[in-house]
Design an enzyme around this catalytic site. Sequence first.
Site, PDB file in Angstrom:
ATOM      1  N   GLN A   1      33.939  42.708  44.799  1.00 28.77           N
ATOM      2  CA  GLN A   1      35.084  42.588  44.074  1.00 28.77           C
ATOM      3  C   GLN A   1      35.806  41.127  43.973  1.00 28.77           C
ATOM      4  OE1 GLN A   1      35.297  45.397  45.988  1.00 28.77           O
ATOM      5  NE2 GLN A   1      34.129  46.287  44.499  1.00 28.77           N
TER       6      GLN A   1
ATOM      7  N   GLU B   1      40.178  48.709  43.200  1.00 30.06           N
ATOM      8  CA  GLU B   1      39.669  48.327  44.445  1.00 30.06           C
ATOM      9  C   GLU B   1      40.091  47.028  44.430  1.00 30.06           C
ATOM     10  OE1 GLU B   1      35.614  48.514  47.345  1.00 30.06           O
ATOM     11  OE2 GLU B   1      35.579  49.475  45.316  1.00 30.06           O
TER      12      GLU B   1
END
Length: 487
Positions: free
Chosen positions: A259, A227
């Site tokens: 992230q 991701e």
Amino acid sequence: MPSKNDNLRKRKFMHNRKNGNFDVKMKNSDYEYELLITDSHEKKPIKKIHNKHGPKTSQNAGLFFSFMCLVVTVTILIIFFGIYTDSLHPIIDTIATQLGYSEKQYGAIFDAGSTGSRVLAFEFHKAYLDGRLVLDNELFKELKPGLSSLTPEKGAIQIKQLLDEAKQFIPEQYWPNTPIALKATAGLRMLGASKSEAILQAVRDIFTESGFMTNDHSVEIMDGTDEGIFSWFTVNYLSNRLTSRNTAAALDLGGGSTQVTYELNEIQPSYKDFIHPVPVFNSEVNVFTNSYLGLGLMALRHAVISYQKADNQTSFENECVNPIVKNKSWIYQNNEYSVSGKENKKASPDNPEVDFETCVESVKRQVMPLLKPKPIRIQEHIINAFSYYYDRAIETGMVDPFLGGEVTVADFTKKARESCATANTDQPFMCLDLVYISVLLQDGFGLNPQTNIRLFKKIRGHEVSWALGCFFQNYITLQQKMKRASN
């Protein structure tokens, strides 16, 4: 010995040449050149001189040779600069399209997030010089809630709706060669194996009958590392930075996880498990990436609100919610909670507000233990942030909702203070959310208050989402399989 006639012709030729009384013409026939000398007075040929030594001994042939050298040189220069200079690609591709040399490629990625499901369908053309994919158009559609809040049957219906949108965007003749995939993120990761697998299998059945290209990995829960890498690829692809010496960092704040991904070539031993080589056209880039599960905006909000409360408790008071808020309903992971603000004894009754410092400490208590390892040297890069970073910024007027913009870490902190000091029942969690973003950027990621943060929902008219990077990985994998099969 020359005859009298020969001497007469010679004198006549020299006389006409001296006085400009003849024309010289060249005739080319199968690389044999004739020099035809014509008497300007008598209008009849005097003599033909044959030359069979080719273009090197004729003026026109020399010009032709020079012209061909120029054409070849310009062609080589165009190809060279076309490959290595991105600005020439659109020019060359436009010419190629006008001449009928344009090849299309389509793809679709379904983002099964914790708060909603989205489809991003892409239309590309292949660059004429090097075959790289150039994004022309895209489709973006979203439906709420996320799959983790739905039964398998209702989840399949939701994805079918998005699939029908993709079918309207992609011409039917391209369906058999169009790869599609659904990747689930933190919402399904935290749901549990048995429940999430039932939902994913219902989606696989829909995909199998879609007419698009699928494989065994077309529907799955995506690893957090992927991701982050996909988001980084998307940001730098859309910013034309993939071949740059200074790629941008990508910060993605989702509902269940966050992230952080950026280029990091100096690999320290403690970070080696978080450094990954990413294919970028004809080279590789080493990036640091980590997905911090539990540090998504909704997951962190739940952790702060329910801190040290019983597992089955559904009614909470919290110091990060303004005291004016009473019994506000909030649904998280299929559970409904009732949230109220906690009394702040430091504030006056006439001006209820959140105790900012107390809220900051509550947030830090939840954030710092989960932030391992902390990113290093991230400030060396341009920083792009999106998803909830962008959403909260536009909801509080920090950037233009259509154009996006650039703010500093200090701007987030300032806006958090303002929000915590304002009684607002329409945005009961804004104080908590902005405090979290401020803490995450400054204390978590180590960014100084003056660090610029670029906030965009779109770059060059295209959505900033990990989905585009995911498509490229699927496409590259497909091309590699086809190449192996042909060999």
